[in-house]
Every structure is written in structure tokens, then in C-alpha cells.
Design a protein around this motif. Structure first.
Motif, PDB file in Angstrom:
ATOM      1  N   LEU A 338       0.828  -1.223   0.000  1.00 33.44           N
ATOM      2  CA  LEU A 338       0.000   0.000   0.000  1.00 33.44           C
ATOM      3  C   LEU A 338       0.854   1.262   0.000  1.00 33.44           C
ATOM      4  CD1 LEU A 338      -2.906  -1.198   2.311  1.00 33.44           C
ATOM      5  CD2 LEU A 338      -2.868  -1.057  -0.197  1.00 33.44           C
ATOM      6  N   GLU A 339       2.163   1.064  -0.044  1.00 34.30           N
ATOM      7  CA  GLU A 339       3.057   2.180  -0.356  1.00 34.30           C
ATOM      8  C   GLU A 339       4.143   1.607  -1.243  1.00 34.30           C
ATOM      9  OE1 GLU A 339       5.720   3.558   2.875  1.00 34.30           O
ATOM     10  OE2 GLU A 339       4.785   2.031   4.142  1.00 34.30           O
ATOM     11  N   GLU A 391      -6.886   0.569   6.335  1.00 34.55           N
ATOM     12  CA  GLU A 391      -7.467   1.818   6.851  1.00 34.55           C
ATOM     13  C   GLU A 391      -6.394   2.810   7.287  1.00 34.55           C
ATOM     14  OE1 GLU A 391     -11.686  -0.154   8.418  1.00 34.55           O
ATOM     15  OE2 GLU A 391     -10.006   0.196   9.831  1.00 34.55           O
ATOM     16  N   TYR A 393      -3.513   3.190   5.951  1.00 31.67           N
ATOM     17  CA  TYR A 393      -3.002   3.844   4.747  1.00 31.67           C
ATOM     18  C   TYR A 393      -4.035   4.812   4.179  1.00 31.67           C
ATOM     19  CZ  TYR A 393       1.393   1.346   4.469  1.00 31.67           C
ATOM     20  OH  TYR A 393       2.651   0.907   4.724  1.00 31.67           O
ATOM     21  N   GLN A 394      -5.307   4.425   4.281  1.00 30.34           N
ATOM     22  CA  GLN A 394      -6.377   5.263   3.770  1.00 30.34           C
ATOM     23  C   GLN A 394      -6.383   6.602   4.529  1.00 30.34           C
ATOM     24  OE1 GLN A 394      -7.972   4.428   1.042  1.00 30.34           O
ATOM     25  NE2 GLN A 394      -8.778   6.510   1.135  1.00 30.34           N
ATOM     26  N   ARG A 395      -6.234   6.501   5.842  1.00 27.05           N
ATOM     27  CA  ARG A 395      -6.219   7.710   6.683  1.00 27.05           C
ATOM     28  C   ARG A 395      -5.050   8.620   6.292  1.00 27.05           C
ATOM     29  NH1 ARG A 395      -7.834   4.558  11.028  1.00 27.05           N
ATOM     30  NH2 ARG A 395      -5.719   4.285  11.793  1.00 27.05           N
ATOM     31  N   GLN A 396      -3.906   7.995   6.039  1.00 21.03           N
ATOM     32  CA  GLN A 396      -2.739   8.785   5.625  1.00 21.03           C
ATOM     33  C   GLN A 396      -3.052   9.612   4.390  1.00 21.03           C
ATOM     34  OE1 GLN A 396       0.685   6.381   4.903  1.00 21.03           O
ATOM     35  NE2 GLN A 396       1.266   6.229   7.051  1.00 21.03           N
ATOM     36  N   LYS A 397      -3.727   8.910   3.429  1.00 24.29           N
ATOM     37  CA  LYS A 397      -4.051   9.561   2.149  1.00 24.29           C
ATOM     38  C   LYS A 397      -5.052  10.696   2.340  1.00 24.29           C
ATOM     39  CE  LYS A 397      -4.110   6.049  -1.236  1.00 24.29           C
ATOM     40  NZ  LYS A 397      -5.067   5.333  -2.064  1.00 24.29           N
ATOM     41  N   ASP A 398      -6.042  10.432   3.224  1.00 20.18           N
ATOM     42  CA  ASP A 398      -7.138  11.395   3.385  1.00 20.18           C
ATOM     43  C   ASP A 398      -6.647  12.723   3.971  1.00 20.18           C
ATOM     44  OD1 ASP A 398      -8.739   9.431   2.415  1.00 20.18           O
ATOM     45  OD2 ASP A 398      -9.506   8.781   4.367  1.00 20.18           O
TER      46      ASP A 398
END
Lengths: 398, 398
Positions: A338-339, A391, A393-398
Motif C-alpha cells: 500500500l506504499e 485503513e 493507509y487510507q487515513r494517511q491519504k485522506d
């Protein structure tokens, strides 16, 4: 004096082994049930009952002297006949027992195949992602490894890159289908194209190019995947097999090498194998285990669990936002990390006690290997962790 | 392309194998009972009952997954512990399990030992008469073989010749006691003198010289012969062992290598062995057989028959006029041939359907090897033939 070459290998880090070690230490800290260890390709289902039953029977019905005595270096003739017959029936081949050589697992088969059809200094092509042990195997035979980068959208063959690497110094290619770590099975379209290309290059270079096909996962094939036997596509194929996975006998070190009868100098290739054994000190494999796999050639362990694990993981991970080419077999999958930094990603996963192997170990960064040869309940228990990881990773993106 | 190196080996004649083949063909012509085949070193007594019983027990009392699963490349820790304990008790050694490496028979142990303590291009010293397979074993490790001629009056070590051959390029010596083909056991006087010489040369050359001790016949020791364990005499000793002869399990390819804890870099030598396995494709040996020999470490087959055969043959042959150094162990003896040309002598013996191997095969012409791992009645039946053979030579002289 202590060999510098082998001593130097001690300091090379084996990433898979390191991660497995971390998982083990963590399990001691917090308990086995809180650790989600997907790092090792060790069969989780036992050998079929029939294997141990066969061993009992052999011990009871065969004279002791005969069971345990020296056999020909190439393996017991009756066992090679049983295996040849099974291959011929299943794959429409025409092996004679003399085309088979019993080896110490797939590693032993590869060790012999690599030496039989190359000279030290030759180039050998492997395809990323590839099993990390191909490096010592090929270096041990004195070969230069040429790696074809992955086609990450399919994990079939990147033919443009392969063509660039084909040159007269290449005398062998090493393929692995179903693949460790991607679980991908080479399609008949891929194998047809590969065969055509190699035929052309053989003519152009004026020497044979052998295809060494490493097939320990051959029987771990999922529903709907086409069964492709590389030797059916290309004459100069040497098939390397192990019963480690199909019969869950990795510790018994039993497998074989089968030279396609249509290969150039097929019989001589098989005949040089015992000569190779003499020089590496690996003379034959347990006669009792040979007799056993001969009688159990058409059996497998209960391999369905691997497919159920794959189904469960693949659909969950896809749902959580992972991107992954769906495996056709084996007990591995190879999603994108995811990265971009797969090592950092796998490190982050360990914070959730998820133990995964970075794609870098397989010559294919940006991915990670998930070995799902674990009890089903471990897969079920791990799903929330994969979700949490996604999640984060999703939070990082958001 | 087909490897030239290994293909060339196909045309090298293996004298022992050829003679065994001749004996087999002759048996088909005139019947097994009229052929006196002393050509092969294949145990004639079966494994002790306890071996098969142990295999049954392991299969019944251990979870299947555990029996057949991957073990550490060096071998199962509990098995190495059982073997270390047995060696420590018997020979007053101080092995830890970590000093042992489970190998595919003595050939596997030698293949690893040779690579662990030498660099390609080094010289290795062997002593005539020597097991012919030492040639491919050492060549496979890239070593130059330097042969010390035999002291044919005792088959102990010809120290004058050894000293001449010791030079800084020598990093290892390979000994074999009880010896194939002479059956001679190196005495403690010989081993003491050898150790002193090697200590001196190590100091002089400024590097370790390892003694690789090939001991598959260790348990085949005759009454009255002193039991000498080379590692007790010289620190830098690596012991290579096989259960092929002691437990009559040659087909199971199970043995070990034990590094003397007092050897320079002992632990590292043991640690590099699994690295060597990775490069030669010989990763480990059957877990079921490891578990079996671990539990049967202190047992042997009924080895007494070999001594009875030796007694019978030695006294008869001496009476018939053969000259022979009396074996202290193994199942071989190595008398002088009755004419200087040992190949011609063995050919002449075949006229009487006696199949013997010329000393030339062992780097020691003028002798022949007699392998008496045969049923006693075959020895009894053969005596008149040896007598006839001696008489033929006597008549020539008269």
C-alpha cells in the motif's frame, strides 16, 4: 581454511527467515493466537493417511535388505517407472523410466538440471518475481543470473524484456508455475509464445536453450485454472518436481527431474545426472521414500484448504482496497504493497502483528508475499488486521 | 547445452561397477550359485529389526505434520543432540548439537566438509589405497588431489612421502579408517604422529590444516583392534559418518558431519554447511530417517558375520600363499595380487568365476580388493577357487 565464499553467505540476510524469526519471537511474547504469520511456505495440511500407511506396508511386505539397500544413483527403476507412467497418463507425455532422475526435492532436481545443461559462466534467465533461492542455486552452478522484470499486471511473461535479454550466452531459462510468490500459472498462450521465441533463438544462436521448469506447486491448482505442462509446449524442457507440497513431505527431501524425451540429447542429460551427484556429494535420496512416493504418485494431501484460504483472502483484500492478480494455484498471493516501499509496508504490518514478506526478496518491489498455508481459522482471524492496515493507509491519504 | 564436464565423466570407466556388471552377467549365464562375487561393498546383513520397528513407532506416536515437515537445514535439533550425546559418551568428546550437520550419507558429509574448509585450487592429500570416489568428490570442490603412496607392509601412513607432499597449498587431508579397500585401522601411534606433524606444519605454514576423517566403517571393528577416533588426536578434525554400514541403511542416504569443538572456527564451519547445501541443491536429508537414526544411534546390524568372513578368508588365503595385511575392521581385505599386474590378475580370477577388484582402482597397483560382505556360505564355497587360482600361479612358477 574456512571457505570465504560460504562464510560470506552467513552475513547475507535471508529476509524470509528473518521475518519468520520475528513472528516466532512475537508469538512467545503475546501468544501464538495473537500473531498472524503469513511468512513461510510450509504446508499446513498433513500428508494423506495413505502415505504413512504405505510406509508401514512397505516395511511389512518387502525384505528389509531390499528396502534399505543401495539403489542406482538415478533412483529405483520401478519407482521411476511408476512416476513416468503417471506423468504420461496425466500430461500425454512419453517418458521412459530412464528419462527420470530421483532427486533430493526440487532443490536437488534443480541443482542437477542446472549443471547438466550449462557450462560455468553461461547466463541463465529467471523471471521476477522469483524464489530467492534461485540465486544460490544458479551461483552454485557457476551461472550468471539475468532477471526479466515482472509484468505486474498479469505476472505472465514480459516478452519485450525477455527478448532484450536473450543472447548467445544464455543456455537456460528457469520458470516456476504455479509461481512462488505470485501464485500465477503460466497460460498456454504464454507458453506457446515462449516456445516459439526460444525455437527461433535456438536457430539464431545455433545451440539449444533449455527450459528448466520448477514445478513443486503443480498439484496446487485452483478451480478454473488451466493445467499447463510446460514440457508439452517446448521440447527442450527439463521438469523439476518435489513431493514437498503435493504430499506435504517437505522434510523427506524427495522429488525428481524428468527430461522431455523430445529434448536434444534427452537420454544423455538424464545419464549425466548421476555423474553430477558424484561431484556434489548428493548421491541419491532415501530408498524408503522413493518406494513410498512411487506407490502414492497419484495422491495428494487435502489441498482444498489452500483454495478456500485464497478465496477468502483474495475477496477480503480486494474489498479492503488491495490490488492483486488472482492466483491460479500454489499457496501464495502477491498483492501490491500500500506504499511503494514494500519493506516499509511489511514493517508497518508487523505493528499489527501481521507478518508478510516484502516483494524485494523476490526481485519485485512494490508487492508483498502472503503465504496462506495456514489453518483456515488463522486466515479468518487475520482479516480484521488486513482491514486495519488498509485503513491506516487510507487515513494517511485522506 | 549439455555440460561437457559431466558428459566426459560418462566415458570414464568405473572399474568396480564394470566388474560387478561382469559378475551379474556371468550369474545369468551359469547361475548365481556358481559365481563368487567379491566386487561390491554392499552390506549383506539387513538393518536390525529395531530400525523398522522404530519407523513404525515414529509414524504411530508422532503427528504426521511434524514427522515430514521442513526441519532446519542442519538437521533436526533433537536428532543432533542424540547423536552428539552418543559420540561424547563413546569417544570422550564434547560435541554440542550445533557441531553436527545431518548429511546425505558419508558422501554428503564429505561434500560439505571439503567445501567448508578449502578454497577451489587448494591441494588436498589422500592416502593410497583410497576409495575411488574421492576423485570426483574432491574435483567437485575444485581441489587438486595429492596422493601419498601406500606403505604396503602395514597400510598405516607413509610419513616420509607425506612430509614431501605437505606444502602451504595443502589445506586439508582426507583419511579413511577402517580403510576401504585395505580394512586397516589407523593405530594410535600413527594418529599421534600424524597430529604432531600437522601441528608443526600448521605453525610453519601459518594456516590451519583440517583433517577430514571418513568413517563409514567405524562400527565394523574386529576383535582385538584398538578403537581410535581421529578427532581425539587432532583438534582440526571433521568427522564424516554414514549409517550405511553400521545400520545397513545405504539406500537411505543418512549420515552426518561432526566438527571437533576444539577445531579452529569450529562453530562457523558447522554453520557454513547449510550455506553449502544451498549452492549444491542438497538441502537436508529425510526427516523420518533422521528421527530413526537418532533413536537407533547406539545400535548396529549383526556385524559379526564380517569378522567371521574375514577370519575364514584371511587364514585360507594366507595358507594358499597369498600375502595380506590383516584387516582390523570394515568388510574388505587387500591382498597382494599373485602377479605384479593386478588388472591381469583379476582378469585371470574371472576365469574361475571369482570377481575381485584390482588395486589400481584404489591407486595401489599390485593388490586386489576382496569385499566379503556376502553370506558366509559364499565365502566357504569360494575358498577352493582361491586355492585353484593360487595353484595356477604356483604351476607357472614351477
Amino acid at each position: 581454511m574456512l571457505s570465504k565464499r560460504y562464510a560470506d553467505m552467513l552475513s547475507e540476510k535471508d529476509i524470509i527467515f528473518e521475518i519468520a524469526g520475528m513472528a516466532k519471537r512475537r508469538a512467545r511474547e503475546i501468544g501464538e493466537e495473537h500473531v498472524y504469520n503469513f511468512s513461510l511456505g510450509n504446508p499446513s495440511v498433513p500428508a494423506p493417511e495413505a502415505v504413512n500407511q504405505t510406509i508401514h506396508t512397505i516395511l511389512n511386505d518387502t525384505p528389509t535388505l531390499q528396502i534399505h539397500s543401495y539403489g542406482p544413483s538415478a533412483g529405483l527403476p520401478q519407482v521411476r517407472e511408476q512416476l513416468a507412467r503417471s506423468l504420461n497418463r496425466r500430461f500425454g507425455m512419453d517418458y521412459q523410466p530412464e528419462h527420470l532422475f530421483m532427486a533430493s526435492g526440487a532443490a536437488g532436481a534443480l541443482g542437477h538440471a542446472l549443471r547438466a545443461v550449462t557450462e560455468p559462466g553461461d547466463e541463465i534467465i529467471v523471471f521476477a518475481p522469483y524464489f530467492p533461492e534461485y540465486r544460490p542455486y544458479t551461483q552454485g552452478a557457476g551461472l550468471r543470473l539475468s532477471v526479466v522484470p515482472a509484468d505486474v499486471d498479469s505476472f505472465q511473461i514480459n516478452f519485450r524484456a525477455l527478448e532484450e535479454r536473450l543472447n548467445p550466452a544464455v543456455t537456460a531459462l528457469l520458470i516456476n508455475s504455479p509461481n512462488n510468490p505470485s501464485g500465477i500459472v503460466l497460460s498456454s498462450a504464454t507458453l506457446t509464445q515462449l516456445a516459439a521465441l526460444l525455437e527461433e533463438k535456438q536457430r539464431q544462436f545455433g545451440h539449444p536453450i533449455y527450459l528448466i521448469s520448477d514445478e513443486p506447486y503443480r498439484e496446487l491448482l485452483f478451480t478454473g485454472t488451466e493445467e499447463t505442462y510446460p514440457a508439452r509446449f517446448y521440447h527442450n524442457t527439463i521438469t523439476c518436481y518435489s513431493f514437498s507440497k503435493s504430499l506435504s513431505l517437505p522434510g523427506e527431501r524427495i522429488g525428481y527431474l524428468a527430461v522431455n524425451p523430445k529434448a536434444e540429447q534427452a537420454m544423455t542429460i538424464a545419464e549425466v545426472c548421476p555423474q553430477i551427484s558424484r561431484t556434489i556429494g548428493c548421491n541419491g535420496t532415501s530408498t524408503l521414500m522413493q518406494l513410498t512416493v512411487g506407490r502414492c504418485a497419484d495422491l495428494t494431501s487435502q489441498l482444498e484448504i489452500y483454495e478456500r484460504n485464497k478465496d477468502r483472502l483474495f475477496s477480503a483484500l480486494t474489498e479492503y482496497g488491495f490490488s492483486c492478480v488472482e492466483p491460479g494455484g500454489s499457496f501464495y498471493m502477491f498483492p501490491r504493497s500500500l506504499e511503494p516501499d514494500d519493506v516499509a509496508f511489511c514493517k508497518k504490518a508487523t505493528e499489527l502483528d501481521l507478518f508478510l514478506v516484502p516483494g524485494t526478496a523476490f526481485g519485485c518491489p512494490g508487492h508483498f508475499r502472503l503465504a496462506y498455508c495456514v489453518p483456515e481459522e488463522r486466515v479468518v482471524a487475520a482479516l480484521p488486521r488486513f482491514k486495519q492496515l488498509a485503513e491506516r493507509y487510507q487515513r494517511q491519504k485522506d
